[in-house]
Design a protein around this motif. Structure first.
Motif, PDB file in Angstrom:
ATOM      1  N   SER A   1       0.840  -1.191   0.000  1.00 45.40           N
ATOM      2  CA  SER A   1       0.000   0.000   0.000  1.00 45.40           C
ATOM      3  C   SER A   1       0.875   1.240   0.000  1.00 45.40           C
ATOM      4  O   SER A   1       2.073   1.191   0.306  1.00 45.40           O
ATOM      5  CB  SER A   1      -0.908   0.001   1.233  1.00 45.40           C
ATOM      6  N   THR A   2       0.256   2.376  -0.327  1.00 42.05           N
ATOM      7  CA  THR A   2       0.996   3.633  -0.349  1.00 42.05           C
ATOM      8  C   THR A   2       1.567   3.952   1.026  1.00 42.05           C
ATOM      9  O   THR A   2       2.722   4.381   1.157  1.00 42.05           O
ATOM     10  CB  THR A   2       0.087   4.779  -0.814  1.00 42.05           C
ATOM     11  N   ALA A   3       0.760   3.741   2.072  1.00 42.18           N
ATOM     12  CA  ALA A   3       1.225   4.013   3.435  1.00 42.18           C
ATOM     13  C   ALA A   3       2.423   3.138   3.796  1.00 42.18           C
ATOM     14  O   ALA A   3       3.377   3.602   4.443  1.00 42.18           O
ATOM     15  CB  ALA A   3       0.094   3.795   4.431  1.00 42.18           C
TER      16      ALA A   3
ATOM     17  N   VAL B   1       4.632   1.871   1.726  1.00 50.86           N
ATOM     18  CA  VAL B   1       5.810   2.326   0.971  1.00 50.86           C
ATOM     19  C   VAL B   1       6.385   3.584   1.606  1.00 50.86           C
ATOM     20  O   VAL B   1       7.610   3.723   1.744  1.00 50.86           O
ATOM     21  CB  VAL B   1       5.444   2.583  -0.509  1.00 50.86           C
ATOM     22  N   LEU B   2       5.526   4.503   2.004  1.00 52.99           N
ATOM     23  CA  LEU B   2       5.992   5.709   2.683  1.00 52.99           C
ATOM     24  C   LEU B   2       6.729   5.370   3.975  1.00 52.99           C
ATOM     25  O   LEU B   2       7.790   5.941   4.274  1.00 52.99           O
ATOM     26  CB  LEU B   2       4.808   6.630   2.983  1.00 52.99           C
TER      27      LEU B   2
ATOM     28  N   GLU C   1      10.175   3.957   3.228  1.00 47.92           N
ATOM     29  CA  GLU C   1      11.139   4.977   2.818  1.00 47.92           C
ATOM     30  C   GLU C   1      11.629   5.799   4.008  1.00 47.92           C
ATOM     31  O   GLU C   1      12.802   6.188   4.066  1.00 47.92           O
ATOM     32  CB  GLU C   1      10.524   5.894   1.755  1.00 47.92           C
TER      33      GLU C   1
ATOM     34  N   VAL D   1       8.506  -3.091  -4.507  1.00 46.26           N
ATOM     35  CA  VAL D   1       7.514  -2.125  -5.003  1.00 46.26           C
ATOM     36  C   VAL D   1       7.669  -2.038  -6.523  1.00 46.26           C
ATOM     37  O   VAL D   1       8.346  -1.150  -7.038  1.00 46.26           O
ATOM     38  CB  VAL D   1       7.704  -0.739  -4.366  1.00 46.26           C
TER      39      VAL D   1
ATOM     40  N   ARG E   1       5.724  -1.069  -8.775  1.00 45.34           N
ATOM     41  CA  ARG E   1       5.165   0.155  -9.357  1.00 45.34           C
ATOM     42  C   ARG E   1       6.172   1.287  -9.159  1.00 45.34           C
ATOM     43  O   ARG E   1       6.250   1.891  -8.096  1.00 45.34           O
ATOM     44  CB  ARG E   1       3.833   0.489  -8.702  1.00 45.34           C
TER      45      ARG E   1
ATOM     46  N   LEU F   1       4.995   4.721  -7.924  1.00 48.10           N
ATOM     47  CA  LEU F   1       4.693   4.757  -6.498  1.00 48.10           C
ATOM     48  C   LEU F   1       5.980   4.816  -5.685  1.00 48.10           C
ATOM     49  O   LEU F   1       6.088   5.586  -4.721  1.00 48.10           O
ATOM     50  CB  LEU F   1       3.867   3.537  -6.109  1.00 48.10           C
TER      51      LEU F   1
ATOM     52  N   ALA G   1       7.520   8.333  -6.122  1.00 49.38           N
ATOM     53  CA  ALA G   1       6.707   9.359  -5.459  1.00 49.38           C
ATOM     54  C   ALA G   1       6.846   9.274  -3.947  1.00 49.38           C
ATOM     55  O   ALA G   1       6.945  10.300  -3.258  1.00 49.38           O
ATOM     56  CB  ALA G   1       5.243   9.202  -5.869  1.00 49.38           C
ATOM     57  N   ALA G   2       6.866   8.054  -3.410  1.00 56.65           N
ATOM     58  CA  ALA G   2       6.999   7.888  -1.964  1.00 56.65           C
ATOM     59  C   ALA G   2       8.360   8.374  -1.476  1.00 56.65           C
ATOM     60  O   ALA G   2       8.467   9.057  -0.450  1.00 56.65           O
ATOM     61  CB  ALA G   2       6.800   6.418  -1.588  1.00 56.65           C
TER      62      ALA G   2
ATOM     63  N   TRP H   1      12.001  11.031 -12.522  1.00 54.82           N
ATOM     64  CA  TRP H   1      10.891  10.087 -12.741  1.00 54.82           C
ATOM     65  C   TRP H   1      11.044   9.396 -14.098  1.00 54.82           C
ATOM     66  O   TRP H   1      10.828   8.193 -14.215  1.00 54.82           O
ATOM     67  CB  TRP H   1       9.576  10.851 -12.676  1.00 54.82           C
TER      68      TRP H   1
END
Length: 245
Positions: free
Chosen positions: A2-4, A6-7, A10, A93, A95, A98, A101-102, A237
């Protein structure tokens, strides 16, 4: 992932990587230490100067803090290439958008938080040594400079992060950016005149002046620095999406 998640991963990388975490702390420590040393020794003498600019002078040490911010941006990204961890990160990850961005979001958020604390702390610490010459946050342009200075540091960190992703070498980016900011920017400023104010460092530092001169205002100058950072991040990117790990 999930995005959370991955954040979070990082942020864990930055906290656990000394090469990235130390420059992040150095943004605050170096700026505050140089501010205290400078204002404790020559602060009142400079404040008594008729040509002194109290708001801009309060952020003299930011010239050193921005070097630490650039080092943080390069280290947070460049470590992936130095250690070969990028392959593992992209396996976890897949993607790439994603992942990128994270990483940039965490770098930007960490640099912004530390930058704001640094600017407010340095401003208040410096004024404590000025006695009758001290100014407060209510002085015209002071609060704007504290807020804008924190944003400026974050933008410089992101600018460095984007270039590091594009060039795949933190050492190369540091060898380009640091001499540029410390030497080339001043030389170009003397030669190019008004055009030099559109360089990323000179444009962004307009936010630190009580009454900026030249074609850029305080927030438009910061917007120019943001455009440089956005261009570098977009280039990074493209590199992440098009190149092999």
């Amino acid at each position: 992932m999930s995005t959370a998640a991955v954040l979070r991963s990082e942020w864990i990388k930055i906290k656990s990587l000394r090469a990235a975490f130390v420059p992040l702390l150095a943004v605050f420590v170096a700026t505050l230490a140089i501010t205290v040393l400078t204002f404790a020794t020559v602060g009142r003498a400079e404040a008594d100067n008729a040509d002194a600019e109290p708001v801009f002078g309060a952020f003299y040490a930011l010239n050193f803090g921005q070097i630490a911010a650039i080092s943080f941006g390069t280290a947070a990204v460049g470590s992936e290439y130095v250690t070969g961890a990028l392959r593992v990160s992209l396996a976890a990850v897949p993607r790439r958008g994603l992942f990128y961005a994270a990483k940039t979001a965490v770098v930007g958020a960490a640099a912004l938080l530390v930058g704001l604390v640094t600017c407010f702390g340095a401003f208040l610490a410096g004024q404590a040594f000025l006695g009758e010459y001290a100014i407060g946050l209510g002085h015209p342009g002071a609060l704007r400079a504290c807020l804008g200075g924190g944003i400026y540091l974050a933008l410089m960190a992101l600018f460095a992060a984007g270039l590091t992703t594009l060039l795949r070498s933190g050492a190369l980016v540091l060898s380009l950016l640091i001499p540029f900011i410390l030497i080339v920017s001043f030389v170009v400023g003397d030669v190019a005149g008004g055009a030099a104010q559109f360089l990323p460092d000179k444009a962004g530092q307009q936010i630190l002046h009580e009454d900026p001169t030249g074609p850029l205002g305080p927030w438009t100058g910061l917007a120019v620095t943001a455009a440089w950072a956005a261009a570098a991040l977009l280039a990074g990117w493209w590199a992440v999406r098009r190149r092999d790990a």
